[in-house]
Design an enzyme around this catalytic site. Sequence first.
Site, PDB file in Angstrom:
ATOM      1  N   ARG A 188       0.870  -1.182   0.000  1.00  0.00           N
ATOM      2  CA  ARG A 188       0.000   0.000   0.000  1.00  0.00           C
ATOM      3  C   ARG A 188       0.905   1.231   0.000  1.00  0.00           C
ATOM      4  O   ARG A 188       1.987   1.220   0.616  1.00  0.00           O
ATOM      5  CB  ARG A 188      -0.907   0.039   1.238  1.00  0.00           C
ATOM      6  CG  ARG A 188      -2.084  -0.903   1.197  1.00  0.00           C
ATOM      7  CD  ARG A 188      -3.151  -0.457   0.169  1.00  0.00           C
ATOM      8  NE  ARG A 188      -4.309  -1.353   0.160  1.00  0.00           N
ATOM      9  CZ  ARG A 188      -4.448  -2.397  -0.665  1.00  0.00           C
ATOM     10  NH1 ARG A 188      -3.513  -2.694  -1.541  1.00  0.00           N
ATOM     11  NH2 ARG A 188      -5.544  -3.141  -0.624  1.00  0.00           N
ATOM     12  N   GLU A 239      -2.953   7.761  -4.029  1.00  0.00           N
ATOM     13  CA  GLU A 239      -3.370   7.228  -5.323  1.00  0.00           C
ATOM     14  C   GLU A 239      -4.850   7.401  -5.618  1.00  0.00           C
ATOM     15  O   GLU A 239      -5.242   7.426  -6.784  1.00  0.00           O
ATOM     16  CB  GLU A 239      -2.999   5.743  -5.434  1.00  0.00           C
ATOM     17  CG  GLU A 239      -3.821   4.830  -4.529  1.00  0.00           C
ATOM     18  CD  GLU A 239      -3.454   3.360  -4.692  1.00  0.00           C
ATOM     19  OE1 GLU A 239      -2.262   3.057  -4.767  1.00  0.00           O
ATOM     20  OE2 GLU A 239      -4.375   2.526  -4.739  1.00  0.00           O
ATOM     21  N   HIS A 285      -1.628   0.396  -9.583  1.00  0.00           N
ATOM     22  CA  HIS A 285      -2.304  -0.589  -8.724  1.00  0.00           C
ATOM     23  C   HIS A 285      -2.887  -1.728  -9.574  1.00  0.00           C
ATOM     24  O   HIS A 285      -4.077  -2.024  -9.511  1.00  0.00           O
ATOM     25  CB  HIS A 285      -3.398   0.095  -7.884  1.00  0.00           C
ATOM     26  CG  HIS A 285      -3.693  -0.648  -6.612  1.00  0.00           C
ATOM     27  ND1 HIS A 285      -3.928  -0.008  -5.420  1.00  0.00           N
ATOM     28  CD2 HIS A 285      -3.791  -1.972  -6.329  1.00  0.00           C
ATOM     29  CE1 HIS A 285      -4.153  -0.900  -4.483  1.00  0.00           C
ATOM     30  NE2 HIS A 285      -4.082  -2.101  -5.010  1.00  0.00           N
TER      31      HIS A 285
END
Length: 358
Positions: free
Chosen positions: A246, A275, A307
Site C-alpha cells: 500500500r 493514489e 495498482h
Amino acid sequence: MNTIHTSEGPIRIRVAFFDTKPYDRDYFDTHKNNYNVEIKYFPVKLSADTASLARGYDAVCAFVNDELDAPTADILVADGVKLVALRCAGYNNVDLKAVWGRLHVVRVPAYSPHAVAEHAVALLLTLNRKIHKAYIRTREGNFTLSGLVGFDLYGKTAGIVGTGQIGRIAAEIFRGFGMEVLASDPYPNEGWAAEKGVRYTTMEELFRQSDVISLHCPLTPENHHLINEARLGMIKKNAVIINTGRGALIDTKALIHALKTNSLGGAALDVYEEEDEYFFEDHSTSVIKDDVLARLLTFPNVLITGHQAFLTHEALTAIATTTLGNIQNYFESGDLTNEICYRCTQKTCSRKETGRCF
Ligand code: NAI
C-alpha cells in the site's frame, strides 16, 4: 437466519456495486448467474457523498479506494444495507471501529497471491533491466544500449517485509533467481523459512543488507511510513525498493529526497499514498496537480504502475466468485467466514491464540 423471503419465496440479494470498471463487470457478469444476486453497477466511488445510491440494496460491493468511514457507514446503516463486501484483500480504507457491530464487512482474503508476487518481480526486472526504456527505443528504431545497464539478481540479497501469502511467494521466486532472501515479520513462519532457505532477521538488518526490498505487509497505523527518512538512511546506495503493498507504507517525500540525493538505486511502485485521486482513471489529457506524484514520475529510476498487481484472469475470477459467495453465504446462512474482525485488529480476538482470526 438472514435469508430474504417474501410470500413468493426467497428473492434475489440486491447488491450496489461501487467504482465499477469494465473488467469488474466482465468477471462479475460471467459468474453472477451462479449466485442468488442482482447487481446494479455504479461507476462512482463509495463515500459519504454517494452512499445514498445504496438505499434499498441489501449489500454494497466496494474496492480499495472506496471510503468506508463513519459518515459513509451511518448512511449505509440508515438505508438498510447489512453487508459490505470488499472485492479486495486489504481493508485500510475501512474505519473498522466505526463499522463494527453495525455493518458486516467481508473481504477476499486470498484471490491470487501469485498475481501480486509475480507483478512485484515483473516491476523489479523491468526497472533493473530497463525493459520499459528498451521497448520505446526499439519501437523508434533506436537499438543503442547506453544507459540500459542493469545488475544480476543472482547472488544478491532480497529483503521481504511481510511473509504472508504474497511475501512468501515473492521470496520463493527470488530464491529461484539464486538470491539470498532475508525476511521480517512479527509472526515469523520458521518452518517455511527453513524449508525455502529464507532467513528471518530484524527490520534494521534487512534494510542494511538487502539489494532489493519488497514490501508485502498490510497498511496499519503501526506500518504507516514504515519506510521513512531514518530507514532510507540505512538502505544500500544502489538498493531498489518495490512496493505492491500500500502506498502509505512509504513516506513518498522522504523517498523523493533519497532519489534526488542518489542514495537509493530506484523504486518500483504499484501503489502510491495519494493514489485515490489518480489511479484507476485516465488523466492523460489533464494536468497532474499532485506535485509529489508528478516529481516521482520524472525520475529515470522510478517505475510506476497504477495498482495493477492483482489484475490477472485468475485473480479476477477468484475475486468475483469469492465476493459473490461471501454475499450469498451471509444472506442465506449467516456465514461470515471472510468477515474482517475488528477485535483481531485490536488483538482482543479470542478466536485464535495468534490474536488474528483471519
Ligand atoms: P497477509 O495477511 O497474508 O500477510 C501480511 C503479512 O505482513 C503478515 O504475515 C503480517 O504478520 C505481516 N506484517 C504486518 N506488519 C508487518 C511489519 N511491520 N513488518 C513485517 N511484516 C508485517 O497479506 P497478503 O495477502 O500477503 O497481502 C499483503 C498486502 O498486499 C495486503 O495487505 C495488501 O495491502 C497488498 N495487496 C496489494 C495488491 C495490489 O494489487 N497491489 C493486491 C493484494 C494485496
